[in-house]
Design a protein around this motif. Sequence first.
Motif, PDB file in Angstrom:
ATOM      1  N   LYS A 222       0.899  -1.209  -0.157  1.00  0.00           N
ATOM      2  CA  LYS A 222       0.031  -0.089  -0.012  1.00  0.00           C
ATOM      3  C   LYS A 222       1.064   1.327   0.055  1.00  0.00           C
ATOM      4  O   LYS A 222       0.513   2.388  -0.642  1.00  0.00           O
ATOM      5  CB  LYS A 222      -0.956  -0.031   1.263  1.00  0.00           C
ATOM      6  N   ALA A 223       1.763   1.264   0.937  1.00  0.00           N
ATOM      7  CA  ALA A 223       2.898   2.149   1.011  1.00  0.00           C
ATOM      8  C   ALA A 223       3.566   2.708  -0.286  1.00  0.00           C
ATOM      9  O   ALA A 223       3.860   3.865  -0.674  1.00  0.00           O
ATOM     10  CB  ALA A 223       3.794   2.189   1.979  1.00  0.00           C
ATOM     11  N   VAL A 224       3.897   1.457  -1.073  1.00  0.00           N
ATOM     12  CA  VAL A 224       4.628   1.718  -2.207  1.00  0.00           C
ATOM     13  C   VAL A 224       3.825   2.250  -3.370  1.00  0.00           C
ATOM     14  O   VAL A 224       4.043   3.269  -4.183  1.00  0.00           O
ATOM     15  CB  VAL A 224       5.017   0.323  -2.863  1.00  0.00           C
ATOM     16  N   MET A 225       2.402   1.776  -3.434  1.00  0.00           N
ATOM     17  CA  MET A 225       1.534   2.375  -4.408  1.00  0.00           C
ATOM     18  C   MET A 225       1.222   3.658  -4.172  1.00  0.00           C
ATOM     19  O   MET A 225       1.203   4.360  -5.201  1.00  0.00           O
ATOM     20  CB  MET A 225       0.374   1.345  -4.208  1.00  0.00           C
ATOM     21  N   THR A 226       0.988   4.210  -2.867  1.00  0.00           N
ATOM     22  CA  THR A 226       0.925   5.627  -2.574  1.00  0.00           C
ATOM     23  C   THR A 226       1.791   6.466  -3.163  1.00  0.00           C
ATOM     24  O   THR A 226       1.814   7.538  -3.751  1.00  0.00           O
ATOM     25  CB  THR A 226       0.611   5.992  -1.347  1.00  0.00           C
ATOM     26  N   ALA A 227       3.297   6.101  -2.689  1.00  0.00           N
ATOM     27  CA  ALA A 227       4.251   6.646  -3.170  1.00  0.00           C
ATOM     28  C   ALA A 227       4.451   6.788  -4.654  1.00  0.00           C
ATOM     29  O   ALA A 227       5.093   7.726  -5.207  1.00  0.00           O
ATOM     30  CB  ALA A 227       5.798   6.065  -2.512  1.00  0.00           C
ATOM     31  N   VAL A 228       4.278   5.838  -5.340  1.00  0.00           N
ATOM     32  CA  VAL A 228       4.443   6.055  -6.703  1.00  0.00           C
ATOM     33  C   VAL A 228       3.456   6.871  -7.481  1.00  0.00           C
ATOM     34  O   VAL A 228       3.677   7.507  -8.458  1.00  0.00           O
ATOM     35  CB  VAL A 228       4.387   4.377  -7.412  1.00  0.00           C
ATOM     36  N   GLU A 229       2.062   6.963  -6.783  1.00  0.00           N
ATOM     37  CA  GLU A 229       1.095   8.029  -7.230  1.00  0.00           C
ATOM     38  C   GLU A 229       1.560   9.360  -6.983  1.00  0.00           C
ATOM     39  O   GLU A 229       1.454  10.288  -7.758  1.00  0.00           O
ATOM     40  CB  GLU A 229       0.024   7.621  -6.667  1.00  0.00           C
ATOM     41  N   GLU A 230       2.384   9.692  -5.871  1.00  0.00           N
ATOM     42  CA  GLU A 230       2.563  10.967  -5.405  1.00  0.00           C
ATOM     43  C   GLU A 230       3.924  11.328  -6.501  1.00  0.00           C
ATOM     44  O   GLU A 230       4.189  12.477  -6.710  1.00  0.00           O
ATOM     45  CB  GLU A 230       3.138  10.863  -4.211  1.00  0.00           C
ATOM     46  N   ASP A 231       4.861  10.381  -6.571  1.00  0.00           N
ATOM     47  CA  ASP A 231       6.031  10.559  -7.421  1.00  0.00           C
ATOM     48  C   ASP A 231       6.091   9.596  -8.704  1.00  0.00           C
ATOM     49  O   ASP A 231       6.843   8.417  -8.433  1.00  0.00           O
ATOM     50  CB  ASP A 231       7.314  10.716  -6.568  1.00  0.00           C
ATOM     51  N   PRO A 232       5.693  10.002  -9.580  1.00  0.00           N
ATOM     52  CA  PRO A 232       5.798   9.064 -10.903  1.00  0.00           C
ATOM     53  C   PRO A 232       7.219   8.585 -11.252  1.00  0.00           C
ATOM     54  O   PRO A 232       7.432   7.843 -12.188  1.00  0.00           O
ATOM     55  CB  PRO A 232       4.789   9.571 -12.091  1.00  0.00           C
TER      56      PRO A 232
END
Length: 401
Positions: free
Chosen positions: A177-187
Motif C-alpha cells: 500500500k505504501a509503495v503504491m501511494t508513493a508511486v502515485e505521488e512521485d511517478p
Amino acid sequence: MSCGRKYPPHPRLTRCPSCGGLLDVKVHPREPPSWRIWEQRKSGVWRYWELLPAISGVKPVTLGEGATPLVELERIGRMLGLKRLYAKNEGQNPTGSFKDRGMTVAVTLAKAIKARALIVASTGNTAASVSAYAARAGLRRIVVVPRRKTALGKLAQSVLYGADIVEIEGSFDAALKAVMTAVEEDPRLYPLNSFNPWRLEGQKTLAYEVAEALGGEPPDWVVVPVGNAGNISAIWKGFKELYRYGLITRLPRMAGVQAERAAPLARAWQKGLDEPLFVDKPETRATAIRIGHPVNWPKAMKAVKESNGVFTMVSDEEIMKAQAMLARLEGIAVEPASAASLAGLARLVEDGVIAPDETVVIVLTGHGLKDPQAMLEAGARRYIAGSPEEAVKIVLGLAES
Ligand SMILES: *Cc1c(COP(=O)(O)O)cnc(C)c1O
Ligand SMILES: [Zn+2]
C-alpha cells in the motif's frame, strides 16, 4: 483486465491508467517461435526473446538468470506413489529465487526509460532481486519490507546490494500500500511489484523451460506456492503461449498452494467463491507467502479455472516437514514457502486429485539459505567435543551405531 481497454506497450504502463486495474500483456512476435531456433541459443530467460518485451538497441540487464535444473525426485515420488515427479529448482537463480526471471526483464525496461529510482514492497526475495539488478543497471533501489518478519538471508542480501531499506510495522500488504501511494505521488519512482506486468513476462519463461526439458510437452500438473499470485499467473501464461504457437499440444493443470493462515484464494476455492476471502492478519512460517490481499488474484483465479486446476492449503507443520524431506531425501535445500509446493502435492495426492500415473512438476521457488533460522529448526544430532580425542571417540561411536 477489468475495463477491457487496450494500450500500445510502454514500460510506464504498470496498471490501467483508466481504472487502475491489472494489465495483461499480449505478445505479437514477428517470427513464429520454434524449439529448433531456441535450442541453438544460449540457455536462460533471454533465449526466448521473441516472446519477451525487448526494446531494440537496449542491452538486457542480466546476471544469467533462468536455465534452472528440472530435477527428478525419485525417492519422494516413490513415497507418494507417483511415477514421474520433478522439481524446478528456482533457488539456483542469481539471487536465489524465481524473482530474478522477472527482474531481468523489468529492470531492463526501467533502465531504458531512465527511471529515477526503483521501488518495491517485498517479503524479502523481491527486495533482494531488485537490489541486485538495480545495482547491475546502476539505478537507485528503495525496498519496503515488513519489520522483524523478513527472513535474515533476504534482508542481508538487500543490505549487501546497497538498497535503501524501509522497514514497516505490519505485513507485506501494508508495505505494498505504501509503495503504491508513493508511486502515485512521485511517478519518477518505478514500481517492481508483480502488478507490474513486465515482470511476469520474464517469469513466464519457467513454463518454456519445463516444456523444453520434458521433450516439448507440459507435465499433467504444475504445483506452485501462491503469495501475491503473480507467479502462478505468469507460468500459466507461458504454457498458453506455447500452446497458441503450436509448440505444445496440450496444457497442464495448475495447482496453487497457500499456507492455512494466509489462504485468501484457497479458502474461497473451498467454498466455491469467485473472489478471495481476504485475510487482514496473515500468518505463516513461510514468510514469502505471508500475504492476505494478493494483488494478482484475478489472474490467478483465471489461471486455475482455465486450466481445470485447484487451490489447496497446508499447515506450517506440513510445510516444515516437506522442507526437511526435500533436504534429507533429495539433497535440495529450499525455504519454507517453496516447501509448500511439496506439502500441497502430498495433500492433493492423498485427496485423489492427482493420480499416480500423472507427471507432476513442483516449483521450488527459493533457496534454503534465504532463511537460515528455518533451516536450523529442522534439528540435527549435534555433539560437543572438548578435545580432538573426545571428537574421535564420538565419531567412532557414531560409525558404530
Ligand atoms: C515471491 C515468492 C513466492 C510467491 O510468489 P507470488 O508470485 O507472490 O505468488 C513464493 N515463494 C518464494 C520463495 C517467493 O520468493
Ligand atoms: Zn482499466
